[in-house]
Design a protein around this motif. Structure first.
Motif, PDB file in Angstrom:
ATOM      1  N   GLU A   1       0.817  -1.215   0.000  1.00 35.65           N
ATOM      2  CA  GLU A   1       0.000   0.000   0.000  1.00 35.65           C
ATOM      3  C   GLU A   1       0.855   1.271   0.000  1.00 35.65           C
ATOM      4  N   LEU A   2       2.132   1.139   0.296  1.00 35.09           N
ATOM      5  CA  LEU A   2       3.007   2.310   0.330  1.00 35.09           C
ATOM      6  C   LEU A   2       3.258   2.806  -1.092  1.00 35.09           C
ATOM      7  N   LYS A   3       3.107   4.084  -1.296  1.00 32.71           N
ATOM      8  CA  LYS A   3       3.257   4.657  -2.634  1.00 32.71           C
ATOM      9  C   LYS A   3       4.715   4.993  -2.929  1.00 32.71           C
ATOM     10  N   HIS A   4       5.052   4.922  -4.200  1.00 35.76           N
ATOM     11  CA  HIS A   4       6.391   5.323  -4.628  1.00 35.76           C
ATOM     12  C   HIS A   4       6.426   6.839  -4.862  1.00 35.76           C
ATOM     13  N   HIS A   5       7.503   7.452  -4.437  1.00 32.41           N
ATOM     14  CA  HIS A   5       7.729   8.870  -4.680  1.00 32.41           C
ATOM     15  C   HIS A   5       8.693   9.006  -5.851  1.00 32.41           C
ATOM     16  N   VAL A   6       8.575  10.087  -6.565  1.00 32.92           N
ATOM     17  CA  VAL A   6       9.360  10.289  -7.775  1.00 32.92           C
ATOM     18  C   VAL A   6      10.436  11.338  -7.542  1.00 32.92           C
ATOM     19  N   ALA A   7      11.634  11.010  -7.967  1.00 29.58           N
ATOM     20  CA  ALA A   7      12.729  11.983  -7.927  1.00 29.58           C
ATOM     21  C   ALA A   7      13.327  12.078  -9.324  1.00 29.58           C
ATOM     22  N   LYS A   8      13.331  13.278  -9.882  1.00 31.07           N
ATOM     23  CA  LYS A   8      13.933  13.468 -11.205  1.00 31.07           C
ATOM     24  C   LYS A   8      15.444  13.527 -11.058  1.00 31.07           C
ATOM     25  N   LYS A   9      16.159  12.745 -11.871  1.00 35.56           N
ATOM     26  CA  LYS A   9      17.604  12.600 -11.716  1.00 35.56           C
ATOM     27  C   LYS A   9      18.320  12.650 -13.064  1.00 35.56           C
ATOM     28  N   LYS A  10      19.635  12.920 -12.978  1.00 37.04           N
ATOM     29  CA  LYS A  10      20.499  12.826 -14.157  1.00 37.04           C
ATOM     30  C   LYS A  10      21.025  11.399 -14.229  1.00 37.04           C
ATOM     31  N   ILE A  11      20.536  10.636 -15.183  1.00 39.13           N
ATOM     32  CA  ILE A  11      20.841   9.205 -15.247  1.00 39.13           C
ATOM     33  C   ILE A  11      21.675   8.906 -16.494  1.00 39.13           C
ATOM     34  N   PRO A  12      22.882   8.391 -16.329  1.00 37.80           N
ATOM     35  CA  PRO A  12      23.704   8.023 -17.490  1.00 37.80           C
ATOM     36  C   PRO A  12      22.949   7.058 -18.405  1.00 37.80           C
ATOM     37  N   TYR A  13      23.109   7.247 -19.714  1.00 36.87           N
ATOM     38  CA  TYR A  13      22.367   6.411 -20.655  1.00 36.87           C
ATOM     39  C   TYR A  13      23.188   6.197 -21.926  1.00 36.87           C
ATOM     40  N   VAL A  14      22.767   5.210 -22.705  1.00 30.97           N
ATOM     41  CA  VAL A  14      23.387   4.937 -23.993  1.00 30.97           C
ATOM     42  C   VAL A  14      22.369   5.279 -25.088  1.00 30.97           C
ATOM     43  N   ASP A  15      22.812   6.000 -26.116  1.00 29.79           N
ATOM     44  CA  ASP A  15      21.875   6.396 -27.169  1.00 29.79           C
ATOM     45  C   ASP A  15      21.727   5.293 -28.212  1.00 29.79           C
ATOM     46  N   ASP A  16      20.928   5.549 -29.233  1.00 31.84           N
ATOM     47  CA  ASP A  16      20.640   4.540 -30.243  1.00 31.84           C
ATOM     48  C   ASP A  16      21.875   4.096 -31.016  1.00 31.84           C
ATOM     49  N   ASP A  17      22.899   4.935 -31.018  1.00 31.73           N
ATOM     50  CA  ASP A  17      24.137   4.589 -31.719  1.00 31.73           C
ATOM     51  C   ASP A  17      25.119   3.830 -30.817  1.00 31.73           C
ATOM     52  N   GLY A  18      24.724   3.625 -29.555  1.00 35.60           N
ATOM     53  CA  GLY A  18      25.598   2.910 -28.634  1.00 35.60           C
ATOM     54  C   GLY A  18      26.571   3.794 -27.895  1.00 35.60           C
ATOM     55  N   THR A  19      26.428   5.110 -28.031  1.00 35.94           N
ATOM     56  CA  THR A  19      27.316   6.053 -27.349  1.00 35.94           C
ATOM     57  C   THR A  19      26.792   6.343 -25.946  1.00 35.94           C
ATOM     58  N   GLU A  20      27.672   6.272 -24.954  1.00 34.32           N
ATOM     59  CA  GLU A  20      27.267   6.511 -23.568  1.00 34.32           C
ATOM     60  C   GLU A  20      27.325   7.998 -23.232  1.00 34.32           C
ATOM     61  N   HIS A  21      26.345   8.455 -22.464  1.00 37.23           N
ATOM     62  CA  HIS A  21      26.232   9.876 -22.122  1.00 37.23           C
ATOM     63  C   HIS A  21      26.025  10.055 -20.620  1.00 37.23           C
ATOM     64  N   LYS A  22      26.552  11.154 -20.080  1.00 35.86           N
ATOM     65  CA  LYS A  22      26.266  11.589 -18.721  1.00 35.86           C
ATOM     66  C   LYS A  22      25.541  12.927 -18.832  1.00 35.86           C
ATOM     67  N   PRO A  23      24.231  12.934 -18.688  1.00 38.76           N
ATOM     68  CA  PRO A  23      23.440  14.149 -18.933  1.00 38.76           C
ATOM     69  C   PRO A  23      23.750  15.273 -17.952  1.00 38.76           C
ATOM     70  N   SER A  24      23.561  16.497 -18.389  1.00 36.75           N
ATOM     71  CA  SER A  24      23.812  17.669 -17.546  1.00 36.75           C
ATOM     72  C   SER A  24      22.550  18.145 -16.842  1.00 36.75           C
ATOM     73  N   LYS A  25      21.401  17.589 -17.217  1.00 37.18           N
ATOM     74  CA  LYS A  25      20.141  17.921 -16.555  1.00 37.18           C
ATOM     75  C   LYS A  25      19.309  16.647 -16.418  1.00 37.18           C
ATOM     76  N   PRO A  26      18.327  16.654 -15.513  1.00 42.13           N
ATOM     77  CA  PRO A  26      17.536  15.439 -15.294  1.00 42.13           C
ATOM     78  C   PRO A  26      16.908  14.913 -16.589  1.00 42.13           C
ATOM     79  N   ASN A  27      17.085  13.636 -16.816  1.00 43.44           N
ATOM     80  CA  ASN A  27      16.536  12.999 -18.012  1.00 43.44           C
ATOM     81  C   ASN A  27      15.671  11.794 -17.682  1.00 43.44           C
ATOM     82  N   GLY A  28      15.502  11.537 -16.387  1.00 43.67           N
ATOM     83  CA  GLY A  28      14.703  10.385 -16.000  1.00 43.67           C
ATOM     84  C   GLY A  28      14.278  10.479 -14.556  1.00 43.67           C
ATOM     85  N   ILE A  29      13.684   9.413 -14.062  1.00 39.39           N
ATOM     86  CA  ILE A  29      13.191   9.405 -12.691  1.00 39.39           C
ATOM     87  C   ILE A  29      13.644   8.139 -11.966  1.00 39.39           C
ATOM     88  N   LYS A  30      13.776   8.285 -10.668  1.00 40.39           N
ATOM     89  CA  LYS A  30      13.965   7.143  -9.793  1.00 40.39           C
ATOM     90  C   LYS A  30      12.764   7.101  -8.853  1.00 40.39           C
TER      91      LYS A  30
END
Length: 517
Positions: free
Chosen positions: A347-376
């Motif tokens: 019954e406990l609800k999840h809270h959302v935190a917007k974060k800068k999350i490292p990701y790999v793009d469609d070309d396979g290049t890894e990125h470290k974003p400078s602004k929030p791009n996802g949530i935890k």
């Protein structure tokens, strides 16, 4: 590997993109990614995201009309309670400790990222004269309060210490305790268990790949405690040991009173199965959550969820109406913890935190974003307050300068830093010595201001007590748990700072003058 079934399952929930690099992976990478994806319930994650979005929307709406302060009859305060009553609470707490009914539960899943270190916060040394880490201070406070309980009752009880870690902090924490011989505690009484992880998501709810073969995962928040209790053997161990009362806290508070007998005794005598230790808010808009009642249920409301007008409301005595600042320091009975973990965790609800999350793009290049791009998504430990009622909830207010100084940031931030933590502890210990009848002098022989004997100004905002003017003074927890028993070494004595009181191998107190920090 049944890759076909996995692809079908991912596709059904719109997450098939995480296999887009599959054909280019090595066999070892395929095994790792397959195992990771197979452990993720994508349907459940999708539901979590949907509910979290609703929670995020609700959090953006002001809830002033639904707020009520905690009823006075459920509250207590160390500054507004008689000495005799405080003694009764302490006696009750020490009795339960000596009877082996009390356990400590530490929330230690976070890494020291904001501190600029890659290891767990508990291993951090803030620069005290002794060089002790947070873990060592806390371990020694457990030993100290066990001795206090034995002295008060004649019976020796053990306080087991349960430490909830994350995937990233468990192994280094285990190694650290082993290397330091568990700081004098018996290894069987220090038990580590691991909280669960959840995938990070894009703002649209898609799983994120940090590289071609790795999904972005993060701990599920300190509220993941209840799921972890259920999935580990901790509940069974608590039951086996006959534990009835659990004191829960976060690792980063350098002033935390481990198994605080006064807090435990207060909650027990109130008949509470759920309790919160709080500090009075410093000012109306202080960025701290408030323990209160919302639409009939107890909870912690973030400062951003109420208007300034409501935040500034005051009682006839001039104190803020909503002044119970949450410090993540809680009391639970085992019955309450068991019921929440087994019957209400979902019954406990999840809270959302917007974060800068490292990701790999469609070309396979890894990125470290400078602004929030996802949530935890994460749950909060105090969200279980909603399951408490007027008859079994309690709030105990303590003095901030005596009991709360969190370590969150590097010194550059100016707040909640190694320097502020070190200053807070030295200020507290200076006051302990002063109260025991000692006089503290600077290295040049000049006295410190009389205001140092009062619990204020340690952040540089009051009466000239800037961090540079606080005596460098440290008392080992093995010498004194909370200022008691110092008269024999301090009364009518003069100490030139820096000064450090440690317990010698023969049981006597050794006073030394370490190099200034």
């Amino acid at each position: 590997m049944d890759i076909s079934s996995l692809k079908s399952q991912l596709s059904e929930h719109g997450q098939e993109h995480v296999l887009k690099f599959w054909d280019s992976l090595t066999e070892a990478q395929k095994q790792t990614l397959y195992k990771e994806l197979s452990s993720i319930n994508v349907a459940q994650v999708g539901e979590y995201f949907k509910n979290a979005q609703a929670t995020l929307q609700a959090a953006s709406e002001k809830i002033d009309d639904l707020l009520e302060p905690v009823p006075k009859e459920l509250c207590g305060s160390v500054t507004r309670t008689s000495v005799d009553t405080l003694q009764k609470y302490e006696t009750e707490g020490l009795k339960q400790i000596s009877n082996g009914k009390v356990a400590m539960l530490l929330l230690a899943g976070g890494q020291g990222t904001r501190l600029g270190v890659s290891y767990p916060k508990g291993m951090y040394n803030v620069g005290l004269p002794s060089g002790k880490t947070l873990y060592q201070l806390q371990a020694e406070r457990i030993l100290a309060v066990e001795k206090l309980a034995e002295k008060a009752t004649g019976s020796k009880g053990v306080i087991p210490w349960y430490i909830m870690t994350s995937e990233h902090t468990k192994e280094p924490t285990e190694d650290f305790f082993s290397k330091h011989n568990h700081f004098g505690l018996k290894p069987e009484n220090v038990m580590l268990f691991e909280q669960n992880q959840l995938p990070a998501l894009t703002l649209e709810g898609k799983l994120i790949l940090t590289n071609k073969a790795k999904v972005a995962l993060s701990p599920d928040g300190n509220g993941g405690l209840y799921k972890a209790l259920k999935s580990s053997n901790v509940l069974k161990d608590l039951e086996h040991r006959g534990i009835e009362f659990i004191h829960v806290y976060c690792v980063d508070n350098i002033l935390v009173k481990m198994a605080d007998p006064v807090f435990i005794g207060f909650c027990i005598q109130k008949g509470a199965n759920c309790g919160a230790k709080v500090v009075e808010k410093s000012f109306p808009t202080e960025a701290v959550g408030v323990v209160c009642k919302v639409d009939g249920q107890y909870q912690v409301v973030e400062y951003s969820e109420i208007t300034q007008k409501t935040a500034e409301k005051r009682n006839p005595d001039g104190r803020l109406t909503f002044n119970a600042g949450n410090i993540c320091n809680h009391f639970f009975t085992l019955d309450f913890l068991r019921d929440v973990s087994l019957n209400h965790e979902h019954e406990l609800k999840h809270h959302v935190a917007k974060k800068k999350i490292p990701y790999v793009d469609d070309d396979g290049t890894e990125h470290k974003p400078s602004k929030p791009n996802g949530i935890k998504m994460e749950k909060f430990v105090f969200d279980v307050f909603q399951f408490a009622t007027d008859s079994n909830f309690a709030v105990w207010e303590v003095i901030r300068e005596d009991e709360f100084s969190p370590l969150k940031n590097a010194d550059e931030a100016g707040k909640d830093t190694p320097t502020t933590c070190r200053t807070a502890l030295c200020s507290l210990h200076s006051r302990y010595l002063s109260a025991a009848g000692a006089k503290l002098l600077r290295a040049d022989g000049s006295p410190y201001p009389d205001s140092l004997s009062q619990p204020n100004g340690t952040d540089g905002t009051g009466d000239g007590n800037s961090p540079n003017d606080i005596p460098i003074c440290e008392i080992s927890p093995l010498v004194s748990y909370a200022g008691e028993g110092l008269e024999s070494v301090a009364k009518d004595q003069t100490f030139t700072t820096p000064v450090m009181l440690e317990l010698s191998s023969d049981g006597s107190v050794n006073t030394s003058q370490p190099k200034s920090t």
